[in-house]
Design a protein around this motif. Structure first.
Motif, PDB file in Angstrom:
ATOM      1  N   SER A  97     -18.053  -5.311  -2.025  1.00 46.04           N
ATOM      2  CA  SER A  97     -18.528  -4.812  -3.239  1.00 46.04           C
ATOM      3  C   SER A  97     -17.856  -5.484  -4.263  1.00 46.04           C
ATOM      4  CB  SER A  97     -18.726  -3.847  -3.758  1.00 46.04           C
ATOM      5  OG  SER A  97     -18.545  -3.299  -5.194  1.00 46.04           O
ATOM      6  N   ARG A  98     -18.061  -5.955  -5.354  1.00 50.37           N
ATOM      7  CA  ARG A  98     -16.920  -6.547  -6.022  1.00 50.37           C
ATOM      8  C   ARG A  98     -15.688  -4.957  -6.179  1.00 50.37           C
ATOM      9  NH1 ARG A  98     -18.415  -7.754 -11.970  1.00 50.37           N
ATOM     10  NH2 ARG A  98     -15.735  -8.356 -11.639  1.00 50.37           N
ATOM     11  N   GLY A  99     -16.101  -3.944  -5.683  1.00 55.69           N
ATOM     12  CA  GLY A  99     -15.434  -2.258  -5.978  1.00 55.69           C
ATOM     13  C   GLY A  99     -13.816  -2.443  -5.562  1.00 55.69           C
ATOM     14  N   VAL A 100     -14.053  -3.892  -4.252  1.00 52.48           N
ATOM     15  CA  VAL A 100     -12.698  -4.404  -3.242  1.00 52.48           C
ATOM     16  C   VAL A 100     -11.882  -4.817  -4.695  1.00 52.48           C
ATOM     17  CG1 VAL A 100     -14.149  -4.404  -1.482  1.00 52.48           C
ATOM     18  CG2 VAL A 100     -12.969  -6.197  -2.861  1.00 52.48           C
ATOM     19  N   HIS A 101     -11.980  -5.147  -5.485  1.00 49.06           N
ATOM     20  CA  HIS A 101     -10.878  -5.207  -6.434  1.00 49.06           C
ATOM     21  C   HIS A 101     -10.312  -4.051  -7.340  1.00 49.06           C
ATOM     22  CE1 HIS A 101     -11.964 -10.041  -6.390  1.00 49.06           C
ATOM     23  NE2 HIS A 101     -13.352  -9.252  -6.430  1.00 49.06           N
ATOM     24  N   THR A 102      -8.930  -4.264  -7.766  1.00 49.77           N
ATOM     25  CA  THR A 102      -8.363  -3.240  -8.372  1.00 49.77           C
ATOM     26  C   THR A 102      -8.304  -3.395  -9.663  1.00 49.77           C
ATOM     27  OG1 THR A 102      -6.107  -3.815  -6.651  1.00 49.77           O
ATOM     28  CG2 THR A 102      -6.109  -2.872  -8.685  1.00 49.77           C
ATOM     29  N   TRP A 103      -8.626  -2.025 -10.320  1.00 51.56           N
ATOM     30  CA  TRP A 103      -9.110  -1.707 -10.902  1.00 51.56           C
ATOM     31  C   TRP A 103      -7.554  -1.438 -12.110  1.00 51.56           C
ATOM     32  CZ3 TRP A 103     -13.252  -1.910 -13.979  1.00 51.56           C
ATOM     33  CH2 TRP A 103     -13.904  -1.520 -14.922  1.00 51.56           C
ATOM     34  N   LEU A 149     -17.817 -12.635   3.631  1.00 49.47           N
ATOM     35  CA  LEU A 149     -18.254 -11.289   2.827  1.00 49.47           C
ATOM     36  C   LEU A 149     -18.674 -11.443   1.130  1.00 49.47           C
ATOM     37  CD1 LEU A 149     -13.992 -11.395   3.117  1.00 49.47           C
ATOM     38  CD2 LEU A 149     -15.786 -10.613   4.784  1.00 49.47           C
ATOM     39  N   ALA A 150     -19.380 -10.751   0.935  1.00 49.31           N
ATOM     40  CA  ALA A 150     -20.533 -11.066  -0.413  1.00 49.31           C
ATOM     41  C   ALA A 150     -20.205 -10.333  -0.951  1.00 49.31           C
ATOM     42  CB  ALA A 150     -22.084 -11.435   0.728  1.00 49.31           C
ATOM     43  N   ARG A 151     -19.203 -10.068  -2.047  1.00 56.41           N
ATOM     44  CA  ARG A 151     -18.948  -9.217  -2.832  1.00 56.41           C
ATOM     45  C   ARG A 151     -19.818  -8.450  -4.178  1.00 56.41           C
ATOM     46  NH1 ARG A 151     -12.634 -11.487  -3.103  1.00 56.41           N
ATOM     47  NH2 ARG A 151     -11.949 -10.144  -0.655  1.00 56.41           N
ATOM     48  N   ALA A 152     -20.470  -8.394  -3.967  1.00 51.96           N
ATOM     49  CA  ALA A 152     -21.523  -8.466  -4.500  1.00 51.96           C
ATOM     50  C   ALA A 152     -21.459  -7.113  -6.210  1.00 51.96           C
ATOM     51  CB  ALA A 152     -22.964  -7.420  -4.305  1.00 51.96           C
ATOM     52  N   GLY A 153     -22.329  -7.430  -7.465  1.00 54.10           N
ATOM     53  CA  GLY A 153     -22.315  -6.848  -8.564  1.00 54.10           C
ATOM     54  C   GLY A 153     -23.237  -5.942  -7.725  1.00 54.10           C
ATOM     55  N   MET A 154     -23.721  -5.381  -9.658  1.00 53.01           N
ATOM     56  CA  MET A 154     -24.673  -4.336  -9.678  1.00 53.01           C
ATOM     57  C   MET A 154     -26.282  -4.705  -9.038  1.00 53.01           C
ATOM     58  SD  MET A 154     -25.683  -2.045 -12.710  1.00 53.01           S
ATOM     59  CE  MET A 154     -26.502  -3.945 -13.635  1.00 53.01           C
ATOM     60  N   ILE A 155     -26.561  -4.316  -7.361  1.00 55.18           N
ATOM     61  CA  ILE A 155     -27.582  -5.097  -7.211  1.00 55.18           C
ATOM     62  C   ILE A 155     -28.657  -4.218  -7.458  1.00 55.18           C
ATOM     63  CG2 ILE A 155     -28.834  -5.223  -4.556  1.00 55.18           C
ATOM     64  CD1 ILE A 155     -25.893  -5.072  -3.376  1.00 55.18           C
ATOM     65  N   LEU A 156     -30.288  -4.922  -8.062  1.00 49.92           N
ATOM     66  CA  LEU A 156     -31.584  -4.037  -8.618  1.00 49.92           C
ATOM     67  C   LEU A 156     -32.581  -5.289  -8.111  1.00 49.92           C
ATOM     68  CD1 LEU A 156     -30.748  -4.248 -12.639  1.00 49.92           C
ATOM     69  CD2 LEU A 156     -29.316  -2.451 -10.451  1.00 49.92           C
ATOM     70  N   GLY A 157     -33.161  -4.581  -8.478  1.00 47.56           N
ATOM     71  CA  GLY A 157     -34.857  -4.833  -7.667  1.00 47.56           C
ATOM     72  C   GLY A 157     -35.496  -3.797  -7.170  1.00 47.56           C
ATOM     73  N   PRO A 158     -36.771  -4.779  -5.658  1.00 45.62           N
ATOM     74  CA  PRO A 158     -37.044  -3.295  -5.243  1.00 45.62           C
ATOM     75  C   PRO A 158     -35.742  -2.600  -4.085  1.00 45.62           C
ATOM     76  CG  PRO A 158     -38.023  -5.570  -5.297  1.00 45.62           C
ATOM     77  CD  PRO A 158     -37.414  -5.974  -5.918  1.00 45.62           C
ATOM     78  N   ALA A 211     -14.863 -15.073   1.046  1.00 48.77           N
ATOM     79  CA  ALA A 211     -15.147 -14.317   0.087  1.00 48.77           C
ATOM     80  C   ALA A 211     -16.265 -15.257  -0.798  1.00 48.77           C
ATOM     81  CB  ALA A 211     -14.168 -13.738  -0.610  1.00 48.77           C
ATOM     82  N   CYS A 212     -16.651 -14.247  -1.737  1.00 48.23           N
ATOM     83  CA  CYS A 212     -18.021 -14.908  -3.041  1.00 48.23           C
ATOM     84  C   CYS A 212     -18.148 -13.738  -3.509  1.00 48.23           C
ATOM     85  CB  CYS A 212     -19.115 -15.896  -2.121  1.00 48.23           C
ATOM     86  SG  CYS A 212     -18.933 -17.884  -2.070  1.00 48.23           S
ATOM     87  N   THR A 213     -18.029 -13.966  -4.988  1.00 51.67           N
ATOM     88  CA  THR A 213     -18.789 -13.209  -5.521  1.00 51.67           C
ATOM     89  C   THR A 213     -20.148 -12.837  -5.755  1.00 51.67           C
ATOM     90  OG1 THR A 213     -16.662 -12.261  -6.653  1.00 51.67           O
ATOM     91  CG2 THR A 213     -18.720 -12.008  -8.361  1.00 51.67           C
ATOM     92  N   ALA A 279     -17.746 -20.071  -7.267  1.00 52.98           N
ATOM     93  CA  ALA A 279     -17.798 -20.174  -5.995  1.00 52.98           C
ATOM     94  C   ALA A 279     -19.612 -19.662  -5.662  1.00 52.98           C
ATOM     95  CB  ALA A 279     -17.469 -19.110  -4.963  1.00 52.98           C
ATOM     96  N   ALA A 280     -19.590 -18.752  -5.405  1.00 50.79           N
ATOM     97  CA  ALA A 280     -21.411 -18.412  -4.812  1.00 50.79           C
ATOM     98  C   ALA A 280     -22.481 -19.748  -5.265  1.00 50.79           C
ATOM     99  CB  ALA A 280     -21.884 -17.036  -4.974  1.00 50.79           C
TER     100      ALA A 280
END
Length: 333
Positions: A97-103, A149-158, A211-213, A279-280
């Motif tokens: 997840s992109r959440g692994v980055h420091t806020w 390491l697939a650092r996904a953002g918001m995942i939508l869809g079915p 790692a890829c965003t 990168a992705a």
């Protein structure tokens, strides 16, 4: 490929299984076997990831070209499977997840943005960001240059079981005047779960690692585009009544939080919807249209009904109190 999906029945896991079968891959799944039955043609192994002995027994035999892991809780479960499969699998794709980055996330952040601390041996999954970072470290410990390491953002869809698009589709289906978090030109960045699945499988085949965003193109859509596309898919004549997010938060309505447009203590967070995904894209990620994502989600929702929410997902009542919505709509009249 011979593919092992750790999970395989909900959201990303289900999309991975369907994409792998569509490719003609030989698919094995490992999960608790408590929800959906395995898809036809899938070899289903049963074990609770939180029980290392059960996982060891279930995975006692077999070799795979790729392991795809959707685990989102205590990172020691990832470490156990990575250790167990290090000599019997060629590639390990971890849905991070992109959440692994420091806020706070810096604007236009890429994979080099600062990271939170994580412990790959921790049995604590209560801190999502730390757990995902611990999972990343666990995979790298045993797979090194064979890990994605697939650092996904918001995942939508079915199959989405977080309560974003299904919630909005149901709200718009009810009709009438609908309070919408504005401004409507606010940008949104997301990835369709099927695009994520296709890319992770193709990456496993190519040996893409590191790692890829993984999310959609920045600036491609807005919240207005999203809600209007939903109205089109439903065939609804609901009227969208736009209200500034700070105004909504002042009145106790966190609408917009479900789409990452605001946070509990920040009505204008930076970095959430402008990630650098070059990168992705360079490794083959492609993104389908917003219309395709919404239409497929609506079709699935109609066919299967509302999904059982994830245990860590907010209650749908978090986003909107009907009586409060009506009072605010009256105020905006």
């Amino acid at each position: 490929m011979r593919v092992l999906v750790l999970g395989g029945t909900h959201h990303v896991g289900r999309a991975l299984v369907e994409a792998a079968l569509k490719r003609g891959d030989d698919v094995t799944t490992l999960n608790r076997g408590l929800s959906r039955p395995p898809a036809p043609g899938v070899r289903a192994l049963i074990a609770d990831r939180a029980d290392p002995d059960a996982v060891r027994r279930a995975l006692a035999d077999g070799e795979w070209d790729a392991v795809l892991d959707t685990w989102a809780w205590a990172p020691n479960a990832v470490r156990h499977t990575a250790r167990l499969l290090a000599d019997r699998a060629g590639h390990y794709g971890y849905v991070s997840s992109r959440g692994v980055h420091t806020w706070p996330w810096p604007p236009s952040a890429d994979e080099t943005a600062p990271l939170v601390d994580g412990d790959p041996g921790s049995d604590d999954g209560s801190d999502y960001a730390a757990a995902k970072r611990g999972g990343e470290l666990a995979v790298q410990e045993f797979f090194g240059g064979r890990a994605l390491l697939a650092r996904a953002g918001m995942i939508l869809g079915p199959y989405e079981d977080v309560g974003r698009i299904p919630w909005w589709l149901r709200r718009l289906e009810r009709g009438g005047r609908v309070l919408a978090p504005g401004p409507e030109e606010a940008p949104l960045q997301f990835i369709d779960v099927r695009d994520l699945a296709d890319w992770m499988l193709a990456s496993a085949e190519r040996g893409t690692h590191g790692a890829c965003t993984a999310t959609g193109l920045p600036g491609a859509i807005t919240v207005g585009d999203l809600l209007r596309e939903m109205l089109t898919a439903i065939g609804s004549s609901s009227e969208l009544v736009w209200a500034p997010i700070p105004w909504l938060l002042e009145r106790g309505l966190p609408l917009g939080m479900e789409l990452g447009l605001c946070l509990p203590d920040d009505p204008h967070p930076t970095g959430l919807h402008d990630a650098d995904v070059s990168a992705a894209l360079a490794t083959g990620l492609t993104c389908r249209s917003l219309a395709e994502t919404i239409a497929a989600t609506w079709t699935w929702l109609q066919a299967e009904g509302d999904p059982t929410p994830r245990p860590d997902a907010p209650s749908p009542d978090t986003w909107l109190d009907k009586a409060l919505e009506q009072r605010l709509l009256d105020e905006l009249t």
